[in-house]
Write a protein that holds these residues in place. Structure first.
Motif, mmCIF file in Angstrom:
data_model
loop_
_atom_site.group_PDB
_atom_site.id
_atom_site.type_symbol
_atom_site.label_atom_id
_atom_site.label_comp_id
_atom_site.label_asym_id
_atom_site.label_seq_id
_atom_site.Cartn_x
_atom_site.Cartn_y
_atom_site.Cartn_z
ATOM 1 N N ILE A 1 0.849 -1.198 0.000
ATOM 2 C CA ILE A 1 0.000 0.000 0.000
ATOM 3 C C ILE A 1 0.883 1.245 0.000
ATOM 4 O O ILE A 1 0.669 2.186 -0.771
ATOM 5 N N ALA A 2 1.901 1.243 0.855
ATOM 6 C CA ALA A 2 2.799 2.389 0.945
ATOM 7 C C ALA A 2 3.605 2.592 -0.340
ATOM 8 O O ALA A 2 3.908 3.721 -0.729
ATOM 9 N N ASP A 3 3.942 1.480 -1.009
ATOM 10 C CA ASP A 3 4.810 1.543 -2.193
ATOM 11 C C ASP A 3 4.039 1.456 -3.515
ATOM 12 O O ASP A 3 4.647 1.249 -4.568
ATOM 13 N N ARG A 4 2.724 1.650 -3.476
ATOM 14 C CA ARG A 4 1.922 1.404 -4.674
ATOM 15 C C ARG A 4 2.286 2.327 -5.841
ATOM 16 O O ARG A 4 2.064 1.968 -7.008
ATOM 17 N N LYS A 5 2.859 3.500 -5.556
ATOM 18 C CA LYS A 5 3.242 4.418 -6.625
ATOM 19 C C LYS A 5 4.707 4.250 -7.029
ATOM 20 O O LYS A 5 5.132 4.806 -8.045
ATOM 21 N N VAL A 6 5.443 3.495 -6.221
ATOM 22 C CA VAL A 6 6.858 3.252 -6.497
ATOM 23 C C VAL A 6 7.057 1.927 -7.210
ATOM 24 O O VAL A 6 7.850 1.823 -8.153
ATOM 25 N N ASP A 7 6.330 0.894 -6.767
ATOM 26 C CA ASP A 7 6.522 -0.457 -7.297
ATOM 27 C C ASP A 7 6.419 -0.557 -8.817
ATOM 28 O O ASP A 7 7.169 -1.337 -9.431
ATOM 29 N N PRO A 8 5.526 0.184 -9.492
ATOM 30 C CA PRO A 8 5.461 0.060 -10.959
ATOM 31 C C PRO A 8 6.751 0.469 -11.675
ATOM 32 O O PRO A 8 6.959 0.101 -12.837
ATOM 33 N N PRO B 1 0.355 -7.279 -7.199
ATOM 34 C CA PRO B 1 -1.080 -7.051 -7.437
ATOM 35 C C PRO B 1 -1.541 -5.602 -7.316
ATOM 36 O O PRO B 1 -2.363 -5.149 -8.118
ATOM 37 N N LEU B 2 -1.036 -4.861 -6.342
ATOM 38 C CA LEU B 2 -1.436 -3.459 -6.216
ATOM 39 C C LEU B 2 -0.815 -2.608 -7.315
ATOM 40 O O LEU B 2 -1.478 -1.741 -7.900
ATOM 41 N N ALA B 3 0.443 -2.868 -7.613
ATOM 42 C CA ALA B 3 1.136 -2.088 -8.637
ATOM 43 C C ALA B 3 0.527 -2.296 -10.015
ATOM 44 O O ALA B 3 0.460 -1.368 -10.832
ATOM 45 N N SER B 4 0.055 -3.516 -10.266
ATOM 46 C CA SER B 4 -0.508 -3.834 -11.576
ATOM 47 C C SER B 4 -2.003 -3.571 -11.663
ATOM 48 O O SER B 4 -2.607 -3.713 -12.738
#
Length: 283
Positions: free
Chosen positions: A62-69, A78-81
């Motif tokens: 959740i915290a890294d959802r904008k970084v992981d992509p 799953p969140l990143a995609s």
């Protein structure tokens, strides 16, 4: 509902994180109980470790959802995609945390009180990567907080030796999670993500080996304090051999080999546990 995505979000497909949390908790349970932990504590802490590791992974994503992509290793999470929504992830993290808390409610008051900072550490760790140059040290405390909780559950108190064991685990975490961070170093640098791999720079390999050494020294003191025998020190020698093997993997800093070294750390923890287990079993 995409159960496969939820399974991957909680990292159930990658048990290494659970094992890295479980080994030091088992060290503590065996030491606190002199080799005879209660079955209920063993079950509660094993299941609690699985639940909190899963909750921690969801909180991290959740915290890294904008970084992981933007990171090669994490862009398909799953969140990143977009396979899982933020709202769904928040609900899942809350449910997992509540289940873990329900387990702690069956233990004594001190264990319950210690679960509160443990939850705070797990929830706040992902944020430290934005501003703290040593997030791996913070992770080591978070990953090791099962140690004082295990002593509290078995003894009703937390002796000083438990905090030494926590320090040993923090040194171990600094070693293995720096190996892990070396995999993402080039991706993290332009994103402003902090890690010991970036902080240590060209000294990364030697500092990793230093932290392995400090961990082994602190564990050696622990063995002396608890009057453990030759099997424990044999386990320490085996763990030192594992750490030496990791040096051969990470010295070139190749991403695949650094990841291999990180994943291999379960054998370091297992070897230490084997030494503790045998020291009590053979008395």
């Amino acid at each position: 509902m995409n159960w496969n995505a939820w399974w991957r979000l909680t990292r159930m497909d990658k048990p290494i994180g659970t094992l890295l949390l479980l080994w030091p908790t088992l060290w503590a349970l065996w030491l606190a109980s002199q080799g005879h932990p209660s079955l209920s504590n063993l079950l509660v802490f094993s299941l609690g470790t699985l639940l909190m590791r899963s909750a921690g992974c969801v909180m991290n994503d959740i915290a890294d959802r904008k970084v992981d992509p933007h990171v090669a290793r994490t862009r398909l999470r799953p969140l990143a995609s977009g396979e899982v929504s933020v709202k769904e992830a928040l609900v899942l993290a809350l449910l997992l945390s509540l289940c873990a808390f329900a387990l702690v409610l069956t233990r004594n008051t001190l264990t319950l009180l210690l679960s509160l900072p443990a939850l705070f550490l797990a929830a706040s760790y992902p944020l430290t990567k934005r501003f703290f140059p040593l997030p791996q040290a913070y992770l080591g405390i978070a990953f090791g907080f099962g140690i004082p909780m295990a002593f509290a559950a078995e003894l009703g108190q937390v002796p000083g030796s438990a905090w030494v064991l926590l320090l040993a685990n923090t040194c171990w975490t600094l070693a293995y999670d720096t190996e892990y961070a070396m995999v993402d170093r080039e991706d993290d640098r332009p994103l402003g993500i902090h890690s010991t791999a970036l902080l240590f720079g060209d000294r990364d390999v030697i500092l990793i080996m230093m932290f392995y050494g400090l961990c082994l020294l602190l564990l050696g003191w622990t063995g002396w304090h608890f009057h453990l025998g030759v099997f424990f020190y044999g386990g320490l020698c085996g763990a030192a051999g594992v750490a030496s093997f990791h040096y051969t993997l990470i010295r070139t800093r190749a991403r695949a080999q650094c990841l291999r070294a990180f994943l291999h750390n379960t054998w370091f923890g297992a070897t230490i546990f084997g030494g503790i287990f045998l020291s009590y079993a053979m008395r």
